[in-house]
Design a protein around this motif. Structure first.
Motif, PDB file in Angstrom:
ATOM      1  N   THR A 191      -0.435   3.868   0.691  1.00 26.55           N
ATOM      2  CA  THR A 191      -0.023   2.815   1.627  1.00 26.55           C
ATOM      3  C   THR A 191      -0.883   2.835   2.883  1.00 26.55           C
ATOM      4  N   VAL A 192      -1.145   4.017   3.408  1.00 27.12           N
ATOM      5  CA  VAL A 192      -1.952   4.130   4.625  1.00 27.12           C
ATOM      6  C   VAL A 192      -3.387   3.680   4.360  1.00 27.12           C
ATOM      7  N   VAL A 193      -3.968   4.144   3.260  1.00 32.06           N
ATOM      8  CA  VAL A 193      -5.351   3.781   2.941  1.00 32.06           C
ATOM      9  C   VAL A 193      -5.492   2.273   2.762  1.00 32.06           C
ATOM     10  N   GLU A 194      -4.506   1.646   2.127  1.00 33.64           N
ATOM     11  CA  GLU A 194      -4.589   0.217   1.825  1.00 33.64           C
ATOM     12  C   GLU A 194      -4.277  -0.673   3.024  1.00 33.64           C
ATOM     13  N   ASN A 195      -3.531  -0.159   4.004  1.00 32.67           N
ATOM     14  CA  ASN A 195      -3.064  -1.020   5.095  1.00 32.67           C
ATOM     15  C   ASN A 195      -3.664  -0.712   6.463  1.00 32.67           C
ATOM     16  N   SER A 196      -4.280   0.446   6.619  1.00 32.60           N
ATOM     17  CA  SER A 196      -4.751   0.845   7.941  1.00 32.60           C
ATOM     18  C   SER A 196      -6.047   0.149   8.333  1.00 32.60           C
ATOM     19  N   THR A 197      -6.127  -0.270   9.597  1.00 34.08           N
ATOM     20  CA  THR A 197      -7.393  -0.729  10.168  1.00 34.08           C
ATOM     21  C   THR A 197      -8.032   0.386  10.994  1.00 34.08           C
TER      22      THR A 197
END
Length: 422
Positions: A217-223
């Motif tokens: 989730t973090v890898v896919e959503n973080s800027t």
């Protein structure tokens, strides 16, 4: 306080902290260590509320154990901070330098990363470890723990912030800026988490600590740039030249000492030539610890009462009393199987054959690779780092247990005496 306000405060704290001398950083860490042990009772009271909520929700025992604090575990948190005090401060270290023909002296030195965001699940000891490592390296940290540990995390952060403010007041420092070097996002909603992952105006790097779902989730959503601290489908390979007694002891430690941690063994790989001798005593030991063993067809032919393993089992991080068993016919097959199903965390070979040990070390593509030792040693404390921010399973910018140096970056400092470029 809004996330933007929290981020702005953390940026100011980072700039203040990055210029704080080693004496004050170490003094503040000692003050926090003392405060944690002094406030053991209040921290345990908060943790009891989290444990109660977890049990009511049906959380499995291995994960409740990750959540649980005891006086000994709180003392270990404090001891981790004291060990960080004793470690050399990497900030300001000159990594390399050179003198150019034109007289310019070019130096590369270590500096803090800035504001570090950490999103993590359950384990409240991460709160103290993350603070200590970030503080020592001049970084401010914004923590986003899971809902399961919110009472514990809140209590720990309150103790840390109060101790920092107290130390600052006694030593002529700014209490607000020092205490703002750590902050906790108390809203545990998914919406707030996603907003935090996009706070790249203030946060320089984001580190997720938790299961595969959280990390994805973090890898896919973080800027914000992410350092992945990966899941641990860790393997023990029992080579045909293994000492069986040693193998039994290593597997027992790697699997059963603590089942809910990322460096626990989840997969056993065993050579066909030693299967009949080694598997029965291994299974007897594991069954004594109530481990469910899921074996392939060859393993079942030797120990018929095992559960049959599926292809999915070989790639699963159970974090539970479950273990898969894969039979192989060669070292090449073992290496291929492990590299296929590993999450790149920790793997070990049990062997008395030097060439097999050397090949395993060279050809297994994981962050930590062992010969004749338990995977449970992949840990910042055990590696002498005092504590760790996590185990990185990626290859940039750090790999393996992340201690102080991994929480710094570098910048170039150039000394001249009037040079201009022609």
């Amino acid at each position: 306080m809004t996330l933007n306000e929290m981020g702005a405060a953390a940026q100011k704290a980072y700039r203040y902290l990055s210029n704080l001398g080693q004496t004050h950083k170490n003094g503040a860490l000692c003050a926090v260590a003392g405060a944690l042990t002094a406030h053991t009772a209040s921290i345990l009271e908060a943790n009891t509320a989290d444990i109660k909520n977890a049990c009511e929700k049906g959380m499995k025992d291995s994960l409740v154990d990750r959540l649980r604090l005891t006086p000994q575990r709180i003392e270990a948190m404090a001891e981790g901070l004291r060990q960080i005090v004793e470690l050399a401060d990497p900030v300001g270290e000159i990594v390399e330098s050179s003198l150019r023909p034109n007289g310019l002296e070019i130096c590369k030195k270590r500096v803090p990363l800035g504001v570090i965001g950490i999103i993590y699940e359950s384990r409240p000891n991460v709160t103290a470890d993350a603070f200590g490592l970030c503080f020592k390296t001049g970084n401010a940290v914004i923590l986003k723990g899971g809902s399961d540990a919110i009472c514990s995390n809140t209590a720990i952060v309150q103790v840390i912030r109060s101790a920092l403010a107290g130390y600052a007041g006694q030593n002529g420092l700014d209490p607000a800026l020092l205490s703002d070097s750590i902050s906790l996002i108390e809203d545990t909603s998914r919406e707030t988490t996603k907003t935090f992952m996009r706070l790249n105006t203030y946060v320089d790097v984001l580190i997720p600590r938790g299961g595969a779902g959280l990390i994805r989730t973090v890898v896919e959503n973080s800027t914000i740039p992410v350092i992945e601290t990966g899941t641990g489908n860790c393997h023990v390979y029992v080579d045909e030249f293994a000492n069986i007694d040693m193998a039994v002891k290593i597997i027992e430690n790697a699997k059963t000492q603590r089942t809910g941690v990322c460096n626990a063994c989840e997969s056993l790989v065993i050579h066909r030539n030693i299967l009949k001798e080694a598997l029965p005593p291994i299974c007897t030991m594991l069954k004594g610890h109530n481990v469910q063993i899921r074996g392939d067809k060859e393993a079942l032919s030797v120990v018929p009462d095992l559960a049959p393993a599926t292809e999915e089992d070989f790639g699963t991080e159970y974090l539970d009393l479950i273990l898969s068993v894969k039979t192989v016919g060669s070292l090449d097959e073992a290496i291929e199987h492990i590299n296929t199903f590993s999450t790149g965390h920790s793997e070990t070979i049990v062997t008395q054959n030097y060439d097999h040990a050397r090949r395993f070390l060279n050809e297994i593509d994981s962050a930590a690779v062992y010969v004749n030792a338990s995977t449970r040693f992949t840990d910042g404390f055990e590696f002498g780092f005092g504590a760790e921010i996590g185990i990185s399973t990626q290859k940039l910018h750090a790999r393996g247990p992340m201690g102080l140096k991994e929480l710094t970056t570098t910048k170039y400092v150039i000394y001249g005496n009037g040079q201009i470029r022609q």
